[in-house]
Design a protein around this motif. Sequence first.
Motif, mmCIF file in Angstrom:
data_model
loop_
_atom_site.group_PDB
_atom_site.id
_atom_site.type_symbol
_atom_site.label_atom_id
_atom_site.label_comp_id
_atom_site.label_asym_id
_atom_site.label_seq_id
_atom_site.Cartn_x
_atom_site.Cartn_y
_atom_site.Cartn_z
ATOM 1 N N PHE B 527 0.805 -1.216 0.000
ATOM 2 C CA PHE B 527 0.000 0.000 0.000
ATOM 3 C C PHE B 527 0.844 1.273 0.000
ATOM 4 C CE2 PHE B 527 -4.672 -0.522 0.689
ATOM 5 C CZ PHE B 527 -4.730 -1.858 0.361
ATOM 6 N N GLN B 528 2.156 1.147 0.185
ATOM 7 C CA GLN B 528 3.042 2.311 0.149
ATOM 8 C C GLN B 528 3.316 2.785 -1.276
ATOM 9 O OE1 GLN B 528 4.006 3.626 3.128
ATOM 10 N NE2 GLN B 528 2.740 1.991 3.997
ATOM 11 N N TYR B 529 3.003 1.924 -2.274
ATOM 12 C CA TYR B 529 3.492 2.216 -3.624
ATOM 13 C C TYR B 529 2.397 2.622 -4.603
ATOM 14 C CZ TYR B 529 7.781 0.248 -1.790
ATOM 15 O OH TYR B 529 8.892 0.014 -1.029
ATOM 16 N N GLY B 530 1.344 3.283 -4.088
ATOM 17 C CA GLY B 530 0.288 3.752 -4.986
ATOM 18 C C GLY B 530 -0.861 2.761 -5.032
ATOM 19 N N VAL B 531 -2.038 3.226 -4.619
ATOM 20 C CA VAL B 531 -3.201 2.339 -4.499
ATOM 21 C C VAL B 531 -4.393 2.927 -5.235
ATOM 22 C CG1 VAL B 531 -4.674 1.099 -2.886
ATOM 23 C CG2 VAL B 531 -2.438 1.949 -2.128
ATOM 24 N N PRO B 532 -4.879 2.297 -6.275
ATOM 25 C CA PRO B 532 -6.132 2.755 -6.860
ATOM 26 C C PRO B 532 -7.270 2.466 -5.874
ATOM 27 C CG PRO B 532 -5.021 1.143 -8.283
ATOM 28 C CD PRO B 532 -4.347 1.107 -6.954
ATOM 29 N N PRO B 533 -8.226 3.379 -5.726
ATOM 30 C CA PRO B 533 -9.416 3.034 -4.951
ATOM 31 C C PRO B 533 -10.038 1.784 -5.572
ATOM 32 C CG PRO B 533 -9.525 5.302 -5.763
ATOM 33 C CD PRO B 533 -8.331 4.673 -6.389
ATOM 34 N N HIS B 534 -10.460 0.843 -4.753
ATOM 35 C CA HIS B 534 -10.975 -0.403 -5.331
ATOM 36 C C HIS B 534 -11.998 -1.042 -4.415
ATOM 37 C CE1 HIS B 534 -7.518 -1.491 -2.856
ATOM 38 N NE2 HIS B 534 -7.970 -2.736 -2.767
#
Lengths: 594, 594
Positions: B527-534
Amino acid sequence: METIHGFARTDYCGEVTSAQLGQTVGVCGFVQKQRDLGNLIFIDLRDRTGIVQLAFDDSTDRTIFDKAFTARAEYVLAVRGTVRERESKNPDLKNGDIELYVTELRVLSKAKTPPFEISDKVQVNDELRLRYRYLDLRRSELQQTILLRHRIVKAARDYYDRHRFVEIETPILIKSTPEGARDYLVPSRVNKGKFYALPQSPQMYKQLLMLAGFDRYMQIAKCFRDEDLRADRQPEFTQIDLEMSFVEEDDVMAVNEGFIKYLFKEVLDIDVPTPFARLPYREAMARYGSDKPDTRFGMELCDLSAVLKDSTFQVFSGALATGTVVGINAKGLYSELSRKKIDKLVDFVKTYRAKGLAYSRLAPDGTVASSFEKFLTEKEVADLHAALGAEPGDVLLIVADGDTATAQTALGALRCEVAGQYGLIDESAYNFLWVTEFPLFEYSEEEGRYTAMHHPFTAPFYEDVALIEQDPGRARARAYDMVLNGCELGGGSIRISDPDIQERMFEALGFTPEQAKERFGFLLEAFQYGVPPHGGMAYGLDRLVMLMLHRSSIRDVIAFPKVQNASELMSGCPAQVDKAQLDELAIATVLDEA
Amino acid sequence: METIHGFARTDYCGEVTSAQLGQTVGVCGFVQKQRDLGNLIFIDLRDRTGIVQLAFDDSTDRTIFDKAFTARAEYVLAVRGTVRERESKNPDLKNGDIELYVTELRVLSKAKTPPFEISDKVQVNDELRLRYRYLDLRRSELQQTILLRHRIVKAARDYYDRHRFVEIETPILIKSTPEGARDYLVPSRVNKGKFYALPQSPQMYKQLLMLAGFDRYMQIAKCFRDEDLRADRQPEFTQIDLEMSFVEEDDVMAVNEGFIKYLFKEVLDIDVPTPFARLPYREAMARYGSDKPDTRFGMELCDLSAVLKDSTFQVFSGALATGTVVGINAKGLYSELSRKKIDKLVDFVKTYRAKGLAYSRLAPDGTVASSFEKFLTEKEVADLHAALGAEPGDVLLIVADGDTATAQTALGALRCEVAGQYGLIDESAYNFLWVTEFPLFEYSEEEGRYTAMHHPFTAPFYEDVALIEQDPGRARARAYDMVLNGCELGGGSIRISDPDIQERMFEALGFTPEQAKERFGFLLEAFQYGVPPHGGMAYGLDRLVMLMLHRSSIRDVIAFPKVQNASELMSGCPAQVDKAQLDELAIATVLDEA
């Protein structure tokens, strides 16, 4: 962080095109890169379909411009903008002629600098890639592989469904068979002291489905094998698994040739000619030294026993007494195959249990340097050259062995090695063929008995049934392998449906009736209640995907693969578990303290 | 035995029709029954499509007639014959107007008399059926179920593929989570002393696929849970598993309403109206006493607290102090619900932890027999009757409890029980709805802390984020369940994509940062490396099939099910294994000798 709430995505990044010039679109994705040119900022935004360029300039709303300024690689954005023509077009991108002039920008998620750049062009060590698999999976090549794997599997299901195969799930928690040395076991909590096994294949279940009258079964089936992993094996792997009732070899082969034709057309737009050539096992061994011949190039094995039958050269005459002498002509490779290179090939064939490699290097000027010709008569040399079609510039490579299969296999492997090293293989070709007429049994020196070459349910040829007792080594199996470019893509057989023949088969394999019952009891019992003749096939899906897409490793076609010691580097499994969990299962670990 | 060699099947039995009158066809199948009328023999031949009648008479070749004479139930035949009109037509069969006049007959397999007749009409005990599952699967009803299950799964794959979901296989051998009390464990041979777990769901992997940018994922996924089995649970079960990026609740719901509409049209030719009603959790509990309300009938719960707020009757006033009094009106069931029947209903509600059941039986003549009205004022009785719409002939059933949820749940269960017993349910209806706004947490008395109602990755409502610390019990989750006819068909949620909120969530659940890291480490790192809302969803496939096809048990929709103690009766697994196998795995069983 901002939210997606109320944002409408209208397009995928890679699918915004110049057909939408002047339109407003909404896209979402990851920042591939940001370029800050002072009063201009460009961001490449990436999703699974590709990249679109976002543009920000003096006229951009200041808040938006500031957000764009802070954006870093792998930030997740939602963007609204107007499609416009680009000043400097990028012909490498499918939509490199347009960009989005941004009118709304939301930073949905920030990102730390990833441990490696998300790019197909960057060299990163495998262990790091696998530890951060979710980042590596963002790479275009890996994404496209997984997307195409989906297309391949979908095409398989569509094809077999249209041919009235029914997909039926067989259990994952099954019974271990006593010889299941490579079974994964699963302790039962409810039935303490008892275990399930994970299936190495759904073989017995699919045969039972034929007995149950389902007529045509298919399944994309998970299979498991607990063994030290070779370079290209996974502890869990996937099969396209098939079985059909009231069929013979031709029926199974025809429906599967149709599948391959459909699959390659559908996924790669390639026409595969059918029917495939069929090569009996003996011929495959004689011509290619392999039961999965690569026919993308020639250099076939030449049987030299007739030419050398009267030779007094002990290496050849000794081999010919019980075995064979075979050769290949490495055509035109005189300058490539120096003495030194040939020494390496000698080492190579020895790994295939050949005792050595005889050679003749035919110089363009007509002189010959040979390790063996001096021991032959002039006529023998001439006949041997003629048999191999030797010309100046060629190199002849010869293996002699008292065991025919050893000679053939070693030279067959050498044939592929030489072809690979010197670029004789058309890497874009897809050459399919069937290998048929496999031996029913192979003799196991280790166990001192015959074992089933495929499995004990494989039917013998009608005309070879009597050989089961009389001469097991000569009995042929109604088995067939589909071979692509020298790899076994799948295989199958017509099964024994006559309980009497099944019994004779078990006897030939050295099982007592009690052992047979213990191992295959419920299947044998089932065979008492009416059995449609049936046969089937299974493809290794991972390998099929790998070969179709020209990937070099099985790992590249699996979303979350395991490495050679069967562990997964991302989650770190297998792992130790709490003693409480083991107590619940009534098991304990028994480890030698080292 | 004769062979199939050279025999050409042209048709399935059930598909030979009068359109083929006079034509010669080849069919294969099992003998359903043979009738010997002296100079006439009829055989019903069965395959998965149905039955065709074979006819043999004086003019039939003698060898063929003799073979037909010996045919018994479940023999397997290949038959060639001419389609002709039947003398006495059978309107129950779809092709009961024709028969095959047989010109070629091969007996491919004989059969012992099976332990039970292959017929949907015969009563056989379940254990015998399951022991000979391959025979039970020959029954038409079970065959059609499995064939329709295939159609359902195919429709799911077609629909989601068309909506650009990508099917991706997640691993079966994964890491055990420390709270994984119900994990099946798998000892590793290569990594002695370490274990894999089988997945209870692919939750973490599908979220990682969103982080990896796959945007829309689906999988028909095998899941495993090692628990004492309730009547309708299987140790291995199948989910239709979904996840989507850049979405909110409406997006997930819309795509899934579309799926149900497509599925029911495609498989059952039934039009399901969309969108589905949405019922917030609180309303579902208040009106139906259930978070999966069956809306095929009325009899909604009525909150009587306003009517009884001043009551001096201790049972009601005591309950109202902290809880509620709720009632239903069993309309017109006066004669059905005798005193004695009501006593049974009292026992029934007690199994749901209600302390009792108050009732009023309103006779058609206007007299009332009630367990509680004598304790109320005249006005209270009148208001209560009015609130419940009571009329002569009705029966009022009332539960009072200091815990609102207990009162609602008990009466909700009673509502379904009464409706089921007295035929108030339209069994042909398919009533879909969504339940939304679930609580984010539920308080566990046992553990003395809040636990996640769905799972710890479920996002809270935007406006409820502050409640995570301030008033966890009131925080609502962005979760939604799809309910069909009172059963939960599937459920899902929007996930937390903000690492800060995830951290606060873990804190609220009582995890130290170290514990959170140990349990979900690699996901948190990801989750530290960019998370699209999903967000996503999962359906229980087995239950979906069961409800669609009106089957009464999960077992009836699985080809090879396990029974309540998690064993499979056909193969006899789980089973004991050789000590050598356990030694290989470096484990031992630890059993108390009893």
